[in-house]
Design a protein around this motif. Structure first.
Motif, PDB file in Angstrom:
ATOM      1  N   PRO A  19       0.801  -1.238   0.000  1.00 15.19           N
ATOM      2  CA  PRO A  19       0.000   0.000   0.000  1.00 15.19           C
ATOM      3  C   PRO A  19       0.836   1.291   0.000  1.00 15.19           C
ATOM      4  N   GLU A  20       2.063   1.209   0.453  1.00 13.76           N
ATOM      5  CA  GLU A  20       2.904   2.410   0.528  1.00 13.76           C
ATOM      6  C   GLU A  20       3.395   2.855  -0.846  1.00 13.76           C
ATOM      7  N   THR A  25       4.167   3.456 -10.010  1.00 14.05           N
ATOM      8  CA  THR A  25       5.369   2.631  -9.960  1.00 14.05           C
ATOM      9  C   THR A  25       5.117   1.191 -10.409  1.00 14.05           C
ATOM     10  N   ALA A  26       3.854   0.782 -10.482  1.00 12.73           N
ATOM     11  CA  ALA A  26       3.522  -0.576 -10.927  1.00 12.73           C
ATOM     12  C   ALA A  26       3.588  -0.718 -12.445  1.00 12.73           C
TER      13      ALA A  26
END
Length: 158
Positions: A19-20, A25-26
């Motif tokens: 979650p952070e 970024t995925a």
């Protein structure tokens, strides 16, 4: 969980993040999993930004990037990016028309895939370690692909 879905509702890529970590970024990891050429990359507003566009265009230079810009988005200095075109179209014709012009309605395929995934496999992973959860997610996504290919309804407008 981030999914890449094709026009046949099949999962092409699956990435599980903590979650952070932000949604953007995925994208590089998702793109690395896609082995076939694609014409369009579509995402919701959480993917809005130049890093996502650069990752997509590096992987597939001719792809259309269709991500709705934030309501407060402003054009770049050059005014020539895909995002600038979207901002201008939304300003001139409205968001609903932009969605129709760009085919943004197909983003719902991902929402439907996520809904199917959660209804069949649940909202949580069974494994405890992130690496094991990623494996679990891919196994579940592969099973979802099999079920989808067997049971997708074919609708014809009359």
């Amino acid at each position: 969980m981030h999914l890449a879905i094709d026009e046949y509702h099949q999962v092409l890529a699956c990435e599980l993040m903590t979650p952070e970590v932000g949604d953007t970024t995925a994208v590089p990891d998702l793109l690395d999993q896609i082995t076939i050429p694609f014409e369009m990359f579509m995402g919701d507003g959480a993917y809005d930004g130049e890093p996502v566009a650069q990752a997509v265009l590096t992987k597939q230079p001719d792809a259309q990037v269709i991500i709705p810009p934030h309501k407060s988005a402003v054009r770049s200095d050059t005014g020539t990016t895909w995002r600038d075109q979207h901002i201008e179209t939304i300003a001139q014709k409205g968001r609903a028309t932009w969605q129709r012009i760009t085919g943004y309605k197909f983003r719902s395929y991902v929402e439907l895939a996520m809904q199917r995934y959660k209804r069949i496999f649940g909202n949580t992973m069974k494994a405890r370690a992130l690496a094991s959860q990623k494996t679990e997610a891919w196994i579940s996504a592969s099973a979802l692909n099999t079920m989808t290919s067997f049971g997708m309804p074919v609708a014809v407008k009359i």
